[in-house]
Design a protein around this motif. Structure first.
Motif, PDB file in Angstrom:
ATOM      1  N   ILE A 225      -2.243   5.383 -11.100  1.00 36.13           N
ATOM      2  CA  ILE A 225      -2.120   6.851 -11.476  1.00 36.13           C
ATOM      3  C   ILE A 225      -2.847   6.799 -12.562  1.00 36.13           C
ATOM      4  CG2 ILE A 225       0.136   8.023 -10.537  1.00 36.13           C
ATOM      5  CD1 ILE A 225       1.881   6.523 -13.192  1.00 36.13           C
ATOM      6  N   ALA A 226      -3.335   5.788 -13.508  1.00 33.80           N
ATOM      7  CA  ALA A 226      -3.950   5.680 -14.632  1.00 33.80           C
ATOM      8  C   ALA A 226      -4.567   3.828 -14.319  1.00 33.80           C
ATOM      9  CB  ALA A 226      -3.290   5.252 -15.637  1.00 33.80           C
ATOM     10  N   SER A 227      -5.657   3.258 -15.459  1.00 32.44           N
ATOM     11  CA  SER A 227      -6.030   2.022 -14.870  1.00 32.44           C
ATOM     12  C   SER A 227      -5.293   0.893 -15.030  1.00 32.44           C
ATOM     13  CB  SER A 227      -7.476   1.843 -16.432  1.00 32.44           C
ATOM     14  OG  SER A 227      -6.588   1.708 -17.638  1.00 32.44           O
ATOM     15  N   ARG A 228      -3.981   1.053 -15.548  1.00 33.54           N
ATOM     16  CA  ARG A 228      -2.454   0.193 -15.752  1.00 33.54           C
ATOM     17  C   ARG A 228      -1.504   0.350 -15.194  1.00 33.54           C
ATOM     18  NH1 ARG A 228      -5.786  -4.731 -18.059  1.00 33.54           N
ATOM     19  NH2 ARG A 228      -7.642  -3.810 -19.294  1.00 33.54           N
ATOM     20  N   HIS A 229      -1.583   1.442 -14.576  1.00 33.59           N
ATOM     21  CA  HIS A 229      -0.171   2.413 -14.356  1.00 33.59           C
ATOM     22  C   HIS A 229      -0.260   2.458 -12.758  1.00 33.59           C
ATOM     23  CE1 HIS A 229       1.949   2.798 -18.007  1.00 33.59           C
ATOM     24  NE2 HIS A 229       0.385   2.664 -17.913  1.00 33.59           N
ATOM     25  N   GLN A 230       0.666   1.879 -11.705  1.00 36.13           N
ATOM     26  CA  GLN A 230       0.424   1.898 -10.894  1.00 36.13           C
ATOM     27  C   GLN A 230       2.245   1.927  -9.854  1.00 36.13           C
ATOM     28  OE1 GLN A 230      -1.792  -0.620  -7.609  1.00 36.13           O
ATOM     29  NE2 GLN A 230       0.254  -0.979  -7.054  1.00 36.13           N
ATOM     30  N   ILE A 231       1.675   3.339  -8.896  1.00 35.44           N
ATOM     31  CA  ILE A 231       3.120   3.296  -8.428  1.00 35.44           C
ATOM     32  C   ILE A 231       3.323   3.618  -7.016  1.00 35.44           C
ATOM     33  CG2 ILE A 231       4.944   5.441  -7.586  1.00 35.44           C
ATOM     34  CD1 ILE A 231       4.644   4.523 -10.542  1.00 35.44           C
ATOM     35  N   SER A 232       4.583   2.435  -6.333  1.00 36.45           N
ATOM     36  CA  SER A 232       4.204   1.653  -4.972  1.00 36.45           C
ATOM     37  C   SER A 232       4.948   1.906  -4.559  1.00 36.45           C
ATOM     38  CB  SER A 232       4.208   0.282  -4.999  1.00 36.45           C
ATOM     39  OG  SER A 232       3.136   0.087  -5.849  1.00 36.45           O
ATOM     40  N   TRP A 233       5.503   2.005  -2.718  1.00 36.34           N
ATOM     41  CA  TRP A 233       6.555   2.253  -2.320  1.00 36.34           C
ATOM     42  C   TRP A 233       6.646   1.740  -0.711  1.00 36.34           C
ATOM     43  CZ3 TRP A 233       5.783   5.885   2.517  1.00 36.34           C
ATOM     44  CH2 TRP A 233       7.376   5.966   2.694  1.00 36.34           C
ATOM     45  N   ILE A 234       7.584   0.906  -0.445  1.00 33.15           N
ATOM     46  CA  ILE A 234       7.724   0.828   0.850  1.00 33.15           C
ATOM     47  C   ILE A 234       8.324   0.730   1.523  1.00 33.15           C
ATOM     48  CG2 ILE A 234       7.882  -1.922  -0.033  1.00 33.15           C
ATOM     49  CD1 ILE A 234       7.047  -2.694   2.817  1.00 33.15           C
ATOM     50  N   SER A 235       9.027   0.960   3.050  1.00 37.71           N
ATOM     51  CA  SER A 235      10.393   1.645   3.544  1.00 37.71           C
ATOM     52  C   SER A 235      10.065   0.302   4.916  1.00 37.71           C
ATOM     53  CB  SER A 235      10.321   3.426   3.379  1.00 37.71           C
ATOM     54  OG  SER A 235      10.672   3.139   2.572  1.00 37.71           O
ATOM     55  N   GLU A 236      11.640   0.219   5.370  1.00 40.26           N
ATOM     56  CA  GLU A 236      11.491  -0.648   6.518  1.00 40.26           C
ATOM     57  C   GLU A 236      12.549   0.344   6.949  1.00 40.26           C
ATOM     58  OE1 GLU A 236      10.967  -5.252   8.598  1.00 40.26           O
ATOM     59  OE2 GLU A 236      12.588  -4.738   6.855  1.00 40.26           O
ATOM     60  N   PHE A 237      12.497  -0.029   8.741  1.00 39.03           N
ATOM     61  CA  PHE A 237      13.329   0.960   9.288  1.00 39.03           C
ATOM     62  C   PHE A 237      13.535   0.270  10.674  1.00 39.03           C
ATOM     63  CE2 PHE A 237      11.306   4.220   7.421  1.00 39.03           C
ATOM     64  CZ  PHE A 237      12.186   5.221   6.567  1.00 39.03           C
ATOM     65  N   PHE A 238      14.536  -0.640  11.521  1.00 43.10           N
ATOM     66  CA  PHE A 238      15.215  -1.469  12.451  1.00 43.10           C
ATOM     67  C   PHE A 238      15.914  -0.852  13.320  1.00 43.10           C
ATOM     68  CE2 PHE A 238      17.232  -5.126  13.999  1.00 43.10           C
ATOM     69  CZ  PHE A 238      16.075  -5.657  14.885  1.00 43.10           C
ATOM     70  N   ASN A 239      15.487  -1.235  13.800  1.00 45.64           N
ATOM     71  CA  ASN A 239      16.758  -0.899  15.892  1.00 45.64           C
ATOM     72  C   ASN A 239      16.576  -1.738  16.793  1.00 45.64           C
ATOM     73  OD1 ASN A 239      19.107   0.640  16.413  1.00 45.64           O
ATOM     74  ND2 ASN A 239      17.070   1.895  17.878  1.00 45.64           N
ATOM     75  N   GLY A 240      18.059  -1.938  16.612  1.00 42.77           N
ATOM     76  CA  GLY A 240      18.295  -3.225  17.610  1.00 42.77           C
ATOM     77  C   GLY A 240      19.067  -3.751  18.489  1.00 42.77           C
ATOM     78  N   LYS A 241      19.239  -4.097  19.756  1.00 40.60           N
ATOM     79  CA  LYS A 241      20.282  -3.958  20.718  1.00 40.60           C
ATOM     80  C   LYS A 241      19.517  -5.320  21.371  1.00 40.60           C
ATOM     81  CE  LYS A 241      20.890   1.195  21.932  1.00 40.60           C
ATOM     82  NZ  LYS A 241      21.186   1.966  23.001  1.00 40.60           N
TER      83      LYS A 241
END
Length: 612
Positions: A225-241
């Protein structure tokens, strides 16, 4: 030379903080902001996606063949747990992008319900790390890390594998980045009938009701968003049997287990020349349902939700002195259903940690840390750590690590009815490690003796009322060594890379002076990679020594030593297409990591990898 210039040169020399140079920030962003600092003082064994493809069945197989960790697995693809340096699964921390994700109910992670291909790198850290990574980081920690690149354009890849026992593994990835935006998405799906057979001394074993499948999706993005500022996002979805294997065919009830996990993290990173700040908010959710009869209704289940705030502030007082303050607050909620008798519960937890780092020269560095946890209704100890690393000469480095670590009682330990114990104290440990690394030409040798003393270990034992209950009982002393020997050489189109590891562990229950169950005295792993032009060939092996399965060292119930060897070949065509073939357990060894549950004999797989 002014302070700013000294700072940049110092940081560049150590390669420690990603915010030190703008060029580095433009190249890669790692969600775990502490990892680069941890690597300054501790050895982190990194497993890349390319290495992961050598053991693509599941995360258990990967760790078994490519780390010193002992993996106890109830049959291929079933319940699986790790053991670092003679500790238990509850004393191993699973860390997802800097966030501890051990189950609030069990206090551990089920390895086969964690995706293998959802991460850009898997890190293995032996030794305590509770000052930075919290409860459970006593024996070691397993780091599941993602990263984002900038200014790289479009990239896509596909990995598809067919293996014995009707096993299919498929992974697809896609990414796009420019100077300010980076986006990545990946998905993996594994499914197997898993009906392997094992013959031993005239006995036939079939892994009946052993089928499994799981699906994992990862989405990540970062924006400057600026030279010294950053916004980050991560998501994980797991489904198991998972269907749990049975031993006696129709005479035993067939059961199964379903799980759904969600992890999401948002980070705001502010990077200046003299300081950086990373503020994270995270949400993790774990759900499971157990079916005592695969055709019947749900027998038990639970849902856990964790709300996390974490701030990591880093400041250089001078080019030699650095201070790091980490604050964290969590709200942990749990709800049990059916026979999961823990009720509707909630717990608040917080912590404040401070680390002071000193860099007197480019060859010498020190770090001292202190931490206080505040866990609702639990009296938590003050933790500390001290680390130092000295590049004595060009061919020899020495590192010292001393720390006090802990594990808070889990929800089941406290609230399970009957048997939970609200008066439990946290497990605490003191650990010492002296790491020696030698470099001679293309060889690297690491030898690390260690010592650990664990107090107030939580165990479930028979109570006077006739049921099992949780108590602080055992004192455990563990000592031994870990060693690694590496060699890499490239001549023309020929490349040879080798990696050998050996660990010795003596882990004693001091009350009865016996080796802990499922802790082998000896473990050896080895891998040789050879590449000529577009063809790669590799061989890997693992030796596991005698392993007791009870607390009284009964030899007749112990797991015999075994040696397992795998091999594979890959060929790359037109730079983008790779075809591979693997043979696992070439020697057709019958071996167990858990009593009564043999792992597969010789089996095969073929795969296709496409990358653009």
């Amino acid at each position: 030379m002014d302070i700013k210039r000294s700072l940049v040169l110092l940081l560049s020399s150590y390669g420690c903080f990603l915010f030190a140079q703008e060029k580095t920030v433009d190249t890669v962003y790692v969600f775990d902001s502490q990892m680069s600092k941890v690597k300054l003082f501790h050895h982190i064994a990194s497993i890349t996606n390319e290495d992961a493809e050598k053991n693509s069945s599941n995360l258990s197989e990967l760790l078994r063949f490519q780390s010193p960790v002992y993996i106890k697995e109830n049959g291929r693809g079933a319940v699986s747990s790790p053991s670092f340096r003679g500790t238990t699964a509850q004393q191993t921390a699973f860390v997802w992008n800097g966030i501890n994700i051990n189950s609030s109910f069990l206090g551990q992670g089920d390895i086969n319900n964690i995706a293998l291909f959802g991460y850009d790198q898997i890190g293995i850290k032996s030794g305590g790390g509770s000052v930075i990574y919290g409860s459970g980081a006593i024996g070691g920690s397993i780091h599941l890390d993602n990263s984002l690149t900038f200014n790289k354009g479009f990239h896509t890849s596909l990995f598809s594998e067919y293996a014995s026992f009707d096993t299919y593994n498929n992974v697809v990835k896609g990414s796009y980045s420019n100077e300010r935006l980076s986006f990545k998405v990946s998905g993996s799906h594994s499914i197997s009938r898993n009906d392997y057979k094992v013959e031993e001394k005239g006995k036939d074993y079939t892994n009946d009701n052993g089928q499994y499948y799981n699906t994992n999706i990862n989405i990540a993005a970062a924006y400057k968003i600026a030279s010294r500022h950053q916004i980050s996002w991560i998501s994980e979805f797991f489904n198991g049997k998972q269907h749990y294997p049975v031993h006696f065919g129709n005479m035993e009830e067939q059961t199964k287990y379903h799980t759904q996990n969600i992890r999401s993290l948002i980070s705001w990173d502010w990077n200046e020349r003299k300081f950086s700040n990373s503020f994270k908010t995270a949400y993790t959710e774990e759900n499971f349902q157990y079916f005592g009869n695969i055709n019947g209704p749900e027998t038990s289940g639970a849902a856990g939700k964790n709300y996390i705030l974490k701030n990591d502030f880093n400041y250089f007082i001078s080019p030699e002195w650095n201070i790091n303050v980490i604050g964290e607050f969590q709200v942990n909620k749990g709800l049990g259903e059916g026979t999961s008798r823990i009720g509707d519960i909630s717990r608040n937890a917080g912590s404040v940690a401070g680390l002071l780092r000193y860099f007197p020269t480019k060859d010498l560095r020190f770090e001292a840390g202190i931490k206080k946890d505040f866990v609702e209704k639990i009296s938590s100890p003050v933790l500390f750590s001290f680390s130092g690393k000295w590049n004595v000469v060009k061919w020899y480095d020495v590192g010292l690590n001393v720390s006090r670590n802990f594990r808070a009682p889990s929800f089941n330990d406290l609230y399970w009815s009957p048997g939970g114990n609200m008066d439990l104290k946290p497990e605490t440990s003191y650990q010492f490690e002296l790491r020696n690394q030698f470099k001679l030409g293309n060889f690297k040798l690491m030898i690390a003796p260690f010592y650990m003393n664990i107090r107030d270990m939580i165990r479930w034992l028979p109570a006077n009322s006739g049921f099992y209950a949780a108590f602080n009982t055992n004192r455990v002393e563990s000592y031994g060594l870990e060693s690694q020997l590496e060699f890499e050489k490239k001549v023309g189109k020929h490349t040879l890379r080798t990696h050998f590891g050996y660990s010795y562990t003596k882990s004693t229950d001091l009350d009865i002076q016996k080796q802990l169950m499922y802790v082998p005295f000896h473990k050896f792993t080895g891998m040789v990679d050879y590449q000529y032009d577009f063809v790669k060939v590799y061989v890997q092996g693992m030796f596991n020594g005698l392993t007791y399965t009870d607390s009284n060292e009964k030899r007749k119930d112990a797991l015999d030593p075994y040696f397992v060897m795998n091999a594979g070949v890959n060929a790359t065509f037109f730079k983008h297409y790779t075809v591979g073939f693997k043979v696992n357990n070439i020697l057709n060894e019958t071996y167990y990591t858990m009593l009564s549950y043999p792992l597969p004999e010789r089996n095969y797989s073929v795969h296709l990898n496409i990358s653009f």
